[in-house]
Motif scaffolding. Structure first.
Motif, mmCIF file in Angstrom:
data_model
loop_
_atom_site.group_PDB
_atom_site.id
_atom_site.type_symbol
_atom_site.label_atom_id
_atom_site.label_comp_id
_atom_site.label_asym_id
_atom_site.label_seq_id
_atom_site.Cartn_x
_atom_site.Cartn_y
_atom_site.Cartn_z
ATOM 1 N N ILE A 6 0.838 -1.194 0.000
ATOM 2 C CA ILE A 6 0.000 0.000 0.000
ATOM 3 C C ILE A 6 0.875 1.248 0.000
ATOM 4 O O ILE A 6 2.058 1.191 0.319
ATOM 5 C CB ILE A 6 -0.965 0.052 1.207
ATOM 6 C CG1 ILE A 6 -0.206 0.155 2.520
ATOM 7 C CG2 ILE A 6 -1.908 -1.127 1.204
ATOM 8 C CD1 ILE A 6 -1.072 0.515 3.692
ATOM 9 N N ASN A 7 0.260 2.356 -0.339
ATOM 10 C CA ASN A 7 0.902 3.654 -0.267
ATOM 11 C C ASN A 7 0.267 4.385 0.920
ATOM 12 O O ASN A 7 -0.864 4.853 0.817
ATOM 13 C CB ASN A 7 0.673 4.421 -1.572
ATOM 14 C CG ASN A 7 1.227 5.817 -1.521
ATOM 15 O OD1 ASN A 7 0.731 6.654 -0.782
ATOM 16 N ND2 ASN A 7 2.238 6.068 -2.305
ATOM 17 N N PRO A 8 0.984 4.461 2.066
ATOM 18 C CA PRO A 8 0.397 5.085 3.253
ATOM 19 C C PRO A 8 -0.076 6.525 3.031
ATOM 20 O O PRO A 8 -1.053 6.947 3.638
ATOM 21 C CB PRO A 8 1.534 5.046 4.279
ATOM 22 C CG PRO A 8 2.397 3.916 3.847
ATOM 23 C CD PRO A 8 2.318 3.935 2.346
ATOM 24 N N ALA A 9 0.589 7.266 2.168
ATOM 25 C CA ALA A 9 0.193 8.658 1.917
ATOM 26 C C ALA A 9 -1.215 8.739 1.344
ATOM 27 O O ALA A 9 -1.908 9.736 1.513
ATOM 28 C CB ALA A 9 1.182 9.322 0.968
ATOM 29 N N ARG A 10 -1.655 7.694 0.667
ATOM 30 C CA ARG A 10 -2.989 7.686 0.057
ATOM 31 C C ARG A 10 -3.994 6.849 0.831
ATOM 32 O O ARG A 10 -5.158 6.802 0.479
ATOM 33 C CB ARG A 10 -2.903 7.173 -1.371
ATOM 34 C CG ARG A 10 -2.129 8.093 -2.268
ATOM 35 C CD ARG A 10 -1.993 7.473 -3.637
ATOM 36 N NE ARG A 10 -1.216 8.341 -4.486
ATOM 37 C CZ ARG A 10 -1.584 8.734 -5.675
ATOM 38 N NH1 ARG A 10 -2.707 8.297 -6.190
ATOM 39 N NH2 ARG A 10 -0.816 9.523 -6.380
ATOM 40 N N PRO A 28 6.032 10.948 -0.146
ATOM 41 C CA PRO A 28 4.724 10.439 -0.559
ATOM 42 C C PRO A 28 4.807 9.166 -1.424
ATOM 43 O O PRO A 28 3.850 8.422 -1.510
ATOM 44 C CB PRO A 28 4.114 11.586 -1.356
ATOM 45 C CG PRO A 28 4.824 12.796 -0.866
ATOM 46 C CD PRO A 28 6.209 12.344 -0.514
ATOM 47 N N GLN A 29 5.955 8.911 -2.033
ATOM 48 C CA GLN A 29 6.115 7.730 -2.884
ATOM 49 C C GLN A 29 6.434 6.467 -2.089
ATOM 50 O O GLN A 29 6.557 5.385 -2.651
ATOM 51 C CB GLN A 29 7.233 7.958 -3.916
ATOM 52 C CG GLN A 29 6.935 9.046 -4.900
ATOM 53 C CD GLN A 29 7.262 10.441 -4.375
ATOM 54 O OE1 GLN A 29 7.761 10.628 -3.294
ATOM 55 N NE2 GLN A 29 6.949 11.455 -5.165
ATOM 56 N N LEU A 30 6.540 6.589 -0.779
ATOM 57 C CA LEU A 30 6.833 5.459 0.082
ATOM 58 C C LEU A 30 5.766 4.384 -0.063
ATOM 59 O O LEU A 30 4.578 4.687 -0.177
ATOM 60 C CB LEU A 30 6.863 5.929 1.546
ATOM 61 C CG LEU A 30 7.042 4.848 2.609
ATOM 62 C CD1 LEU A 30 8.517 4.462 2.689
ATOM 63 C CD2 LEU A 30 6.559 5.361 3.950
ATOM 64 N N ILE A 31 6.183 3.123 -0.068
ATOM 65 C CA ILE A 31 5.223 2.019 -0.060
ATOM 66 C C ILE A 31 5.466 1.158 1.175
ATOM 67 O O ILE A 31 6.579 1.109 1.699
ATOM 68 C CB ILE A 31 5.284 1.148 -1.330
ATOM 69 C CG1 ILE A 31 6.657 0.512 -1.505
ATOM 70 C CG2 ILE A 31 4.885 1.943 -2.552
ATOM 71 C CD1 ILE A 31 6.710 -0.539 -2.571
ATOM 72 N N ARG A 32 4.411 0.527 1.628
ATOM 73 C CA ARG A 32 4.508 -0.390 2.765
ATOM 74 C C ARG A 32 4.270 -1.791 2.246
ATOM 75 O O ARG A 32 3.264 -2.059 1.571
ATOM 76 C CB ARG A 32 3.461 -0.045 3.819
ATOM 77 C CG ARG A 32 3.481 -1.016 4.971
ATOM 78 C CD ARG A 32 2.423 -0.681 5.986
ATOM 79 N NE ARG A 32 2.448 -1.699 7.033
ATOM 80 C CZ ARG A 32 1.435 -1.941 7.811
ATOM 81 N NH1 ARG A 32 0.325 -1.261 7.711
ATOM 82 N NH2 ARG A 32 1.530 -2.885 8.718
ATOM 83 N N LEU A 33 5.159 -2.682 2.583
ATOM 84 C CA LEU A 33 5.066 -4.072 2.158
ATOM 85 C C LEU A 33 4.851 -4.943 3.387
ATOM 86 O O LEU A 33 5.691 -4.985 4.278
ATOM 87 C CB LEU A 33 6.353 -4.483 1.433
ATOM 88 C CG LEU A 33 6.498 -5.911 0.976
ATOM 89 C CD1 LEU A 33 5.392 -6.284 0.008
ATOM 90 C CD2 LEU A 33 7.859 -6.122 0.336
ATOM 91 N N SER A 34 3.707 -5.602 3.446
ATOM 92 C CA SER A 34 3.391 -6.541 4.525
ATOM 93 C C SER A 34 3.378 -7.937 3.923
ATOM 94 O O SER A 34 2.589 -8.223 3.023
ATOM 95 C CB SER A 34 2.017 -6.234 5.122
ATOM 96 O OG SER A 34 2.002 -4.958 5.693
ATOM 97 N N ILE A 35 4.263 -8.774 4.409
ATOM 98 C CA ILE A 35 4.416 -10.124 3.851
ATOM 99 C C ILE A 35 3.461 -11.089 4.542
ATOM 100 O O ILE A 35 3.386 -11.146 5.765
ATOM 101 C CB ILE A 35 5.866 -10.620 4.012
ATOM 102 C CG1 ILE A 35 6.830 -9.695 3.275
ATOM 103 C CG2 ILE A 35 6.010 -12.047 3.508
ATOM 104 C CD1 ILE A 35 6.620 -9.627 1.785
ATOM 105 N N GLY A 36 2.744 -11.857 3.727
ATOM 106 C CA GLY A 36 1.802 -12.845 4.231
ATOM 107 C C GLY A 36 2.409 -14.227 4.273
ATOM 108 O O GLY A 36 3.610 -14.393 4.490
ATOM 109 N N LEU A 37 1.587 -15.215 4.016
ATOM 110 C CA LEU A 37 2.015 -16.607 4.142
ATOM 111 C C LEU A 37 2.214 -17.305 2.796
ATOM 112 O O LEU A 37 2.336 -18.525 2.757
ATOM 113 C CB LEU A 37 0.976 -17.378 4.970
ATOM 114 C CG LEU A 37 0.767 -16.859 6.398
ATOM 115 C CD1 LEU A 37 -0.363 -17.615 7.074
ATOM 116 C CD2 LEU A 37 2.041 -16.978 7.207
#
Length: 57
Positions: A6-10, A28-37
């Motif tokens: 996701i893009n937290p800024a948005r 603002p171009q930062l992305i968050r990566l959450s790793i699943g299974l």
């Protein structure tokens, strides 16, 4: 549990004033990566494809 980019800024931080972002060195171009299974090889292949696609544009 699935992986998510996701893009937290948005999304989650859209109402946080930019001054707070700047103070912490965020952009603002930062992305968050959450790793699943999912399988690690599948995740790596998906990320590799996404990165190559992003830089081809």
């Amino acid at each position: 549990m699935h992986s998510l980019i996701i893009n937290p800024a948005r999304t989650t931080h859209r109402e946080v004033p930019f001054e707070f972002w700047e103070k912490d060195g965020l952009i603002p171009q930062l992305i968050r990566l959450s790793i699943g299974l999912e399988d690690a090889d599948d995740l790596i292949a998906d990320l590799d494809q996404a990165i190559h696609t992003a830089f081809e544009s």
